[in-house]
Every structure is written in structure tokens, then in C-alpha cells.
Write an enzyme that holds these catalytic residues in place. Structure first.
Site, PDB file in Angstrom:
ATOM      1  N   LYS A   1       3.154 -15.294   2.450  1.00 47.66           N
ATOM      2  CA  LYS A   1       3.096 -16.202   1.212  1.00 47.66           C
ATOM      3  C   LYS A   1       4.536 -16.508   0.800  1.00 47.66           C
ATOM      4  CE  LYS A   1       0.990 -18.091  -2.384  1.00 47.66           C
ATOM      5  NZ  LYS A   1       0.225 -19.235  -2.216  1.00 47.66           N
ATOM      6  N   ASP A  30      -3.087 -18.013   1.605  1.00 58.16           N
ATOM      7  CA  ASP A  30      -4.326 -18.732   1.168  1.00 58.16           C
ATOM      8  C   ASP A  30      -5.010 -19.831   1.799  1.00 58.16           C
ATOM      9  OD1 ASP A  30      -1.655 -20.014   0.527  1.00 58.16           O
ATOM     10  OD2 ASP A  30      -2.337 -20.587  -1.364  1.00 58.16           O
ATOM     11  N   ASP A  57      -5.744  -6.696   5.636  1.00 59.38           N
ATOM     12  CA  ASP A  57      -6.810  -5.830   4.879  1.00 59.38           C
ATOM     13  C   ASP A  57      -8.026  -7.064   4.606  1.00 59.38           C
ATOM     14  OD1 ASP A  57      -8.553  -3.776   3.981  1.00 59.38           O
ATOM     15  OD2 ASP A  57      -7.258  -3.567   2.474  1.00 59.38           O
ATOM     16  N   ASP A 101     -11.446  -8.428   6.767  1.00 60.18           N
ATOM     17  CA  ASP A 101     -12.953  -8.414   6.259  1.00 60.18           C
ATOM     18  C   ASP A 101     -13.530  -9.954   6.487  1.00 60.18           C
ATOM     19  OD1 ASP A 101     -12.649  -5.730   5.324  1.00 60.18           O
ATOM     20  OD2 ASP A 101     -13.782  -6.245   3.547  1.00 60.18           O
ATOM     21  N   TYR A 148       0.778  -1.184  -0.010  1.00 63.82           N
ATOM     22  CA  TYR A 148       0.058  -0.071  -0.003  1.00 63.82           C
ATOM     23  C   TYR A 148       0.843   1.299  -0.158  1.00 63.82           C
ATOM     24  CZ  TYR A 148      -4.046  -3.077   1.036  1.00 63.82           C
ATOM     25  OH  TYR A 148      -5.059  -3.917   0.772  1.00 63.82           O
TER      26      TYR A 148
HETATM   27  C1  IPM Z   1      -9.676  -0.563   5.655  1.00 66.07           C
HETATM   28  C2  IPM Z   1      -9.975  -0.050   4.322  1.00 66.07           C
HETATM   29  C3  IPM Z   1      -8.967   0.910   3.916  1.00 66.07           C
HETATM   30  C4  IPM Z   1      -7.668  -0.156   3.827  1.00 66.07           C
HETATM   31  C5  IPM Z   1      -9.343   1.624   2.487  1.00 66.07           C
HETATM   32  C6  IPM Z   1     -10.482   2.347   2.682  1.00 66.07           C
HETATM   33  C7  IPM Z   1      -7.983   2.367   2.129  1.00 66.07           C
HETATM   34  O1  IPM Z   1     -10.383  -1.123   3.344  1.00 66.07           O
HETATM   35  O2  IPM Z   1      -9.496   0.118   6.625  1.00 66.07           O
HETATM   36  O3  IPM Z   1      -9.638  -1.911   5.916  1.00 66.07           O
HETATM   37  O4  IPM Z   1      -7.427  -0.708   2.644  1.00 66.07           O
HETATM   38  O5  IPM Z   1      -6.901   0.048   4.738  1.00 66.07           O
HETATM   39 MN    MN Z   2     -10.424  -3.061   4.201  1.00 63.98          MN
END
Ligand code: IPM
Ligand code: MN
Length: 355
Positions: free
Chosen positions: A190, A222, A246, A250, A142
């Protein structure tokens, strides 16, 4: 003691969820006699609309001068066609970097009250989910060099790059937090393909030697994605790079019911910490009183605990959230058969009533 909070409502559902978090904080401060002073700071899409850039120097200054920074969400379709450097998401990345918040703590817990909202089979979720994703936040792909190479067949690249010291400091955080929990760190990488992952793995093993009472395991990313839905109970602290963390956070949030529940604390530097829900700005439901404010409310609780040492107050907020869920109230994202579906504002109100 008076505490100064920089508040970034941001875009989409940001202002709505932040509004409820602040209402709950005000109720807590009244109950326990604290004084929180809020300074609204513009960042993200709204800053682009107002100042032409996603994050101004003044905004960074205001955040640095605060005791903690609370952030709602940034981004939206309106700004999607802007060049990468001018997108709202840059504000978030820039702020994390400026504040030196290299460690992002994302706890994913399956509350009993939400077991129905968990998409996994009972046999799997029944063993419980209580894990923390420790995501590296200011390095990796990033922040690595990126660009385009023009030609007949245009190319684009991003660079995953980590230094030993960057891995060391996030690994230390992971082991420290594991020491307070179930004493297990699963380091995600990885390493069968990526050189950056091989450095990551070597470095984590070095740090692990300092913590002989903590189990340290490696898991390829993975496989980790698969294990999260197959047997999430095996995880205590999942240590991951910026991108892997990241993605996996989720997934971890979803198996605990909804990303609308996932709070996070971005810590590490000497500057104030940043508290940000892991969900995005959800433009599809913005302004409709539908968003789940609980992640942001839980962020505020994390702030009270980690930035101000207000354990009792933080616990009272967390318990209020649990009590509301127990009574069957839910925003649409966490609702299941039998829930009483309520909106953003009503959810904030319920939390206040249950403090
Ligand atoms: C998160 C979000 C952010 C990230 C985006 C909005 C830049 O997805 O906080 O997980 O990737 O860090
Ligand atoms: Mn995110």
C-alpha cells in the site's frame, strides 16, 4: 530413517483434521517403509486450560527438538475474552517466531475436480488458478508495538514495522519459488499511503535485480483483492506482508473452492519447519465429523517434500486427494450438486484407499 514429528492438534476441529492427516501419514509410511515418530505437544486453548498459558517453554523445546512440526488449528470462543497475550492465537504467533519461520508458503490451486465449487464465473475460473501466496510471517503489524492509551476517548494502536533485511529475506524466497514456477512475482503493498510499504517496495525492487529472468510487478493491496476475483490467472507468486498475506490468502483459498483446501508451509529458519492449514479452528462444526481434513493432509504432503525430500511420497498423497475429489467425494464445504458428501473420517479413509 526415523523422523520425529511434533504434533499440535490444538482446538476446535484441530484434533479431527490432524487425526486424519496422521492416519494418512501412517499409511504412507507403511507403504514406503518410513518411520514417523509422533510427539503430541499442547498449544493454544488446550494449553491455556492445562497450563494457564497458550505456549509453554516445554512446548517450544519439544518443537525445536523435532524434525518437523504439524499443527491443526488453535482458538475458539471459550478463550476470546482473555487479554491479547493470553489468547490461543499467541501460541501460533509465538511458535512461528521461535522457530524462525518467516516465510509462509500458501499454494492456491483450482483442481479441475473442484471447478464447480469455485464461486467465480466459468469465464474467469476457466483460465485456471495456480498461485502461491508468499506471506511474511514473523514481522509487520502482528508483531509490532501495540497498546492502549487511556483517556476520555480511549485509544488503541498496532504498529506495522518492517526492516530492510526482513523484506529482503522474504523477497528472496518469493523469487526463488517463482524461478521454479511461471517466473512472475507480484509484490503487494500500500505504497501510496504507508511508509512501511514504500520500504517494502524499494527493497523488493533491489532484490528483483538479482533475478533478471523473473518478472516483478507491484500491486496495491486493494487492487490485488479485486484482481484476485477478476483475473486470478495472472498471478504466479504473490509476495505480501504478514497482514496483507493473511487476508489475501483466505481470498485465494475461497476462489479455489474452500479454505478447507489451503495447506501451508512455514519455512525459513534453521529450526524445523512448521506446517499449518490456513483455516481456523471452526468451533461451530468441531466434533461433528464435518470438517475438511484435506488442508491438513496436504500440509503433511508439503512436509514430506520440503522437510524430508520425499517427493514420491508427497506426490502420492496429493494424487490420492485428487483421485478422491475426482470420484465425487466431498466434505460439506467443497460439495456441489452431484457430490457425495462425506465426513472428516470418511474423507481420510478415502485418501488412504487412493494412495
Ligand atoms: C492464519 C490464521 C492466523 C494468522 C491466526 C489464527 C493467528 O488466520 O494462519 O492465517 O493470522 O496468521
Ligand atoms: Mn488467516
Amino acid at each position: 530413517m526415523k523422523r520425529k514429528l511434533a504434533v499440535i492438534k490444538g482446538d476446535g476441529i484441530g484434533p479431527e483434521v490432524m487425526g486424519e492427516a496422521i492416519r494418512v501419514l501412517n499409511a504412507v509410511s507403511e507403504k514406503y517403509s518410513h518411520v514417523f515418530e509422533y510427539e503430541e505437544v499442547l498449544a493454544g486453548g488446550i494449553s491455556i486450560d492445562t497450563f494457564g498459558v497458550p505456549l509453554t517453554e516445554e512446548a517450544v523445546k519439544a518443537c525445536k527438538a523435532s524434525d518437523a512440526v504439524l499443527l491443526g488449528a488453535v482458538g475458539g470462543p471459550k478463550w476470546e475474552t482473555l487479554p491479547g497475550d493470553l489468547r490461543p492465537e499467541r501460541a501460533l504467533l509465538g511458535l512461528r517466531k521461535e522457530l524462525g519461520c518467516f516465510a509462509n508458503i500458501r499454494p492456491a490451486v483450482l483442481y479441475d475436480e473442484l471447478s464447480e465449487a469455485c464461486p467465480l464465473k466459468d469465464g474467469i475460473s476457466g483460465k485456471g488458478i495456480d498461485l502461491v501466496v508468499m506471506r511474511e510471517l514473523t514481522g509487520g503489524i502482528y508483531f509490532g508495538k501495540r497498546g492502549r492509551i487511556q483517556g476520555v476517548d480511549e485509544q488503541a494502536y498496532d504498529t506495522e514495522i518492517y526492516s530492510r533485511s526482513e523484506v529482503e529475506r522474504i523477497a528472496v524466497k518469493a523469487f526463488e519459488i517463482a524461478g521454479l514456477r511461471r517466473k512472475k512475482v507480484t509484490s503487494i503493498d500500500k505504497a501510496n499511503v504507508l511508509e512501511s510499504s514504500r520500504l517494502w517496495r524499494e527493497t523488493v525492487h533491489e532484490i528483483a535485480k538479482r533475478y533478471p529472468d523473473i518478472i516483478c510487478e507491484d500491486l496495491l493491496v486493494d487492487n490485488a483483492a479485486m484482481q484476485l476475483v477478476k483475473n486470478p490467472a495472472q498471478f504466479d507468486v504473490m509476495l505480501a506482508s504478514n497482514m496483507f498475506g493473511d487476508i489475501l490468502s483466505d481470498e485465494a483459498a475461497m476462489i479455489t473452492g474452500s479454505i478447507g483446501m489451503l495447506a501451508s508451509a512455514s519455512v525459513g529458519g534453521t529450526h524445523p519447519y512448521l506446517y499449518e492449514p490456513a483455516h481456523g479452528s471452526a468451533p461451530d462444526i468441531a466434533g461433528m465429523d464435518k470438517a475438511n481434513p484435506l488442508a491438513t493432509i496436504l500440509c503433511a504432503a508439503m512436509m514430506l517434500r520440503l522437510s524430508f525430500g520425499l517427493e514420491k511420497e508427497a506426490a502420492s498423497m496429493e494424487n490420492a486427494v485428487k483421485a478422491v475429489l475426482q470420484k465425487g467425494f466431498a466434505t460439506a464445504d467443497i460439495a456441489f450438486a452431484g457430490s457425495t458428501v462425506i465426513g472428516t473420517r470418511a474423507m481420510g479413509q478415502k485418501v488412504i484407499e487412493n494412495l
